[in-house]
Design an enzyme around this catalytic site. Structure first.
Site, short mmCIF file in Angstrom:
data_model
loop_
_atom_site.label_atom_id
_atom_site.label_comp_id
_atom_site.label_asym_id
_atom_site.label_seq_id
_atom_site.Cartn_x
_atom_site.Cartn_y
_atom_site.Cartn_z
N CYS A 1 101.39 36.04 -66.46
CA CYS A 1 102.19 37.22 -65.58
C CYS A 1 103.49 36.73 -65.12
O CYS A 1 104.58 37.29 -65.36
CB CYS A 1 101.19 37.52 -64.48
SG CYS A 1 99.55 38.36 -64.69
N HIS B 1 105.55 40.06 -58.27
CA HIS B 1 104.95 38.57 -58.76
C HIS B 1 105.82 37.63 -59.07
O HIS B 1 105.60 36.64 -60.01
CB HIS B 1 103.91 38.77 -59.83
CG HIS B 1 102.72 37.77 -59.87
ND1 HIS B 1 102.10 37.61 -61.00
CD2 HIS B 1 102.50 36.98 -58.91
CE1 HIS B 1 101.26 36.57 -60.74
NE2 HIS B 1 101.59 35.99 -59.59
#
Ligand SMILES: *[C@@H]1O[C@H](CO)[C@@H](O)[C@H](O)[C@H]1NC(C)=O
Ligand SMILES: *[C@@H]1O[C@H](CO)[C@@H](O)[C@H](O)[C@H]1NC(C)=O
Ligand SMILES: *[C@@H]1O[C@H](CO)[C@@H](O)[C@H](O)[C@H]1NC(C)=O
Ligand SMILES: *[C@@H]1O[C@H](CO)[C@@H](O)[C@H](O)[C@H]1NC(C)=O
Ligand SMILES: *[C@@H]1O[C@H](CO)[C@@H](O)[C@H](O)[C@H]1NC(C)=O
Ligand SMILES: *[C@@H]1O[C@H](CO)[C@@H](O)[C@H](O)[C@H]1NC(C)=O
Length: 543
Positions: A72, A128
């Site tokens: 990610c 993120h």
């Protein structure tokens, strides 16, 4: 104090900018989380249909030679900067909510570049890339608004995230905690917010909308796959219970794509848009991360350097593409989006300095040779893994998880019935018909057939033991990485080794830091917070 001439040229410049703005395409980038190669039904599985995603794929470009990073945070950093994670310190593991680091602030990122071209910029969903200080969060880095979350995952209903032994709410409206959204399904929240942004958008400016879904990432360990019960109930024919719940999450994601396309159409923006749908990394299959994705027939899972961790399910759709309705074999890496989109938006790519991405806009649009021949997948000395593809050859060295995830995982999904009507009559399919660019049934059948990865011609299994010695694969003929030809082609192996070492020389050290106990949500009303902005906390906030 301006002369008439200066005034005139200023007015002329303003006119030019306005004119250019009006003609720049809207860009909608939909990033799925943890979606596997075989989870989009346009790649050949009929187990869980994704008719909206498929409709866009057949009408645009199926990106079949497209690579992401295995995780990610690295992928999102690459997408935002156009730089390989080894050049920004983001190459190892993901970022944790209580970890005092972020994507370096001196990096210019995609929304900032697009703002220079007059774009309105919005992010919906997962960030993120750092949040321990407010200055790392989206609205301080080029986005006009953010509705979504800061860490790597959250629960789809109560929006809490559990990681590193800590637990707290992770949902924000810009910089505020969005307490009010409790109980509403994340994917629906992001669909509605996207619709709202599109409807309220000032149509004389171009729009950049980045929709980074929570789906299909697993949620918290005590309830990893939250999906609406009525949607899950439609998949009684999937016997694997986790895969059945996964089907519910995926169906909601596909529905969201349809809603966004429909909103663009309703607001008369669709025909002037570029839409990207991409995963961020390969799928966590077979219980990896408590999830049930599928990369079949590719090898490996998320956070491995096998094709299953790297080869991304993706499509590019736009009426601006010349050679569309095809399976695009142009080699592409996630770092290429920044220059490619900047170029499609009419920006001068020479302005983008020190990036690793290539501008693929012309080659994708005209079906010409890709400027990219090589992809560095990763160099991660902490995990002891590295991989690179040059031309048709791929070198892979080392393995994460001591080799525990080095195999092939299902389901193949080849038994079900692919109902083309669901594609044609989906909201995305209908919007495409309205502007007369939908692919017809025979075309869909052909495209779907040719986008499948075929490993049937590769029966021979020549073992690769990457913990003992580097392996070599001919990725063109052996995308499933069954036949290790390292012994057959020692010269090729050493050439790739040399390239890998050249890349290694340019690497910056990973920026990972130990968890800071101060970041524990329990000190911040049980929310994941920008704890690094505060010097006192325990007295004020501990409960
Ligand atoms: C940002 O700062 C780091 C550390 O000083 C440096 O290595 C990197 O090159 C800088 N990046 C840019 C884009 O200036
Ligand atoms: C829309 O944007 C244009 C150009 O920036 C501006 O002139 C106009 O006032 C804006 N309209 C509204 C309703 O904000
Ligand atoms: C493979 O990885 C190991 C562990 O990181 C390293 O020591 C070795 O030099 C690498 N070998 C090659 C050929 O890259
Ligand atoms: C299961 O049902 C779904 C939804 O009705 C259908 O799309 C799919 O093809 C079926 N799968 C199998 C294996 O029959
Ligand atoms: C195929 O999909 C269409 C449209 O959703 C539906 O009306 C039809 O019943 C489906 N056919 C089968 C055999 O499932
Ligand atoms: C489907 O579309 C293709 C390409 O546009 C065209 O050549 C073909 O005739 C169409 N087939 C049908 C049945 O309309």
């Amino acid at each position: 104090m301006c002369t008439i001439k200066e005034t005139f040229s200023r007015l002329w410049l303003i006119f030019l900018i306005q004119y250019a703005n009006a003609t720049r395409p809207h860009i909608v980038f939909i990033l799925a989380d943890d979606l596997g190669w075989n989870d989009v039904s346009f790649h050949g599985s009929s187990q869980i249909l994704t008719p909206n995603i498929d409709a866009l794929a057949y009408s645009g470009l199926i990106l079949n030679n497209y690579y992401v990073t295995p995780l990610c945070t690295p992928s999102r950093s690459a997408l935002m900067t156009g730089k390989h994670p080894i050049h920004t310190g983001m190459q190892h593991r993901v970022l944790y909510g209580a970890e005092p680091r972020g994507l370096p602030l001196n990096e210019t990122i995609l929304p900032q570049y697009l703002k220079e071209l007059g774009y309105a910029t919005h992010i919906v969903g997962k960030w993120h890339l750092g949040s321990y200080k407010m200055e790392y969060t989206p609205t301080f880095r080029g986005f006009d608004s953010h509705l979504g979350f800061w860490t790597g995952h959250h629960d789809y209903n109560d929006h809490t995230a559990m990681e590193t032994g800590m637990w707290g709410l992770d949902m924000r409206r810009n910089t505020d905690v969005a307490w009010d959204l409790h109980g509403e399904y994340s994917t629906d929240i992001f669909s509605r917010e996207s619709e709202k942004i599109i409807a309220n958008h000032n149509k004389s400016n171009p729009l950049f909308l980045y929709i980074a879904h929570a789906a299909v990432h697993s949620a918290n360990p005590y309830n990893p796959l939250p999906a609406p019960d009525d949607v899950v109930a439609k998949f009684q024919n999937i016997s694997d219970y986790n895969r059945r719940r996964f089907a519910g999450i995926l169906t909601k994601l596909d529905e969201s794509v349809g809603r966004v396309v429909q909103a663009l159409q309703t607001n008369n923006m669709f025909k002037d848009s570029i839409i990207i749908f991409s995963t961020d990394n390969g799928g966590p299959a077979s219980g990896f991360n408590l999830n049930a994705a599928s990369n079949w027939p590719l090898r490996g899972v998320k956070n491995t350097l096998w094709e299953g961790g790297l080869r991304g399910a993706a499509l590019l759709w736009s009426p601006l593409i010349n050679a569309k309705k095809r399976v695009a074999l142009q080699r592409m890496h996630i770092t290429d989006w920044l220059p490619t989109l900047y170029s499609a938006a009419g920006g001068d790519v020479k302005r983008l300095v020190n990036i690793d991405g290539y501008d693929l806009w012309t080659s994708l649009s005209n079906n010409e040779v890709s400027p990219r021949n090589e992809i560095l997948h990763n160099i991660d000395d902490n995990f002891g893994v590295s991989a690179i593809t040059v031309g048709k050859w791929k070198l892979l060295n080392g393995s994460t998880y001591s080799g525990a995830w080095d195999y092939w995982y299902g389901p193949s999904g080849r038994k079900g019935f692919y109902n083309i009507s669901t594609v044609l009559t989906s909201p995305a399919g209908k919007a495409l018909s309205k502007i007369k660019v939908a692919a017809n049934a025979s075309m869909i059948t052909n495209l779907r057939k040719s986008s499948e990865v075929d490993c049937a011609s590769h029966h021979e299994l020549v073992p690769c033991r990457p913990l003992e010695a580097p392996c070599l694969f001919n990725i063109d003929t052996d995308p499933c990485e069954r036949t290790n030809v390292a012994d057959e082609y020692p010269d090729t192996l050493s050439q790739l080794q040399k390239r890998l070492n050249e890349w290694k020389e340019t690497e910056v050290p990973p920026s990972n830091l130990p968890i800071d106990p101060k970041g524990n949500p329990k000190y911040w009303e049980y929310t994941w917070n920008n704890f690094g902005d505060y010097t006192t906390y325990s007295v004020l906030n501990a409960r």
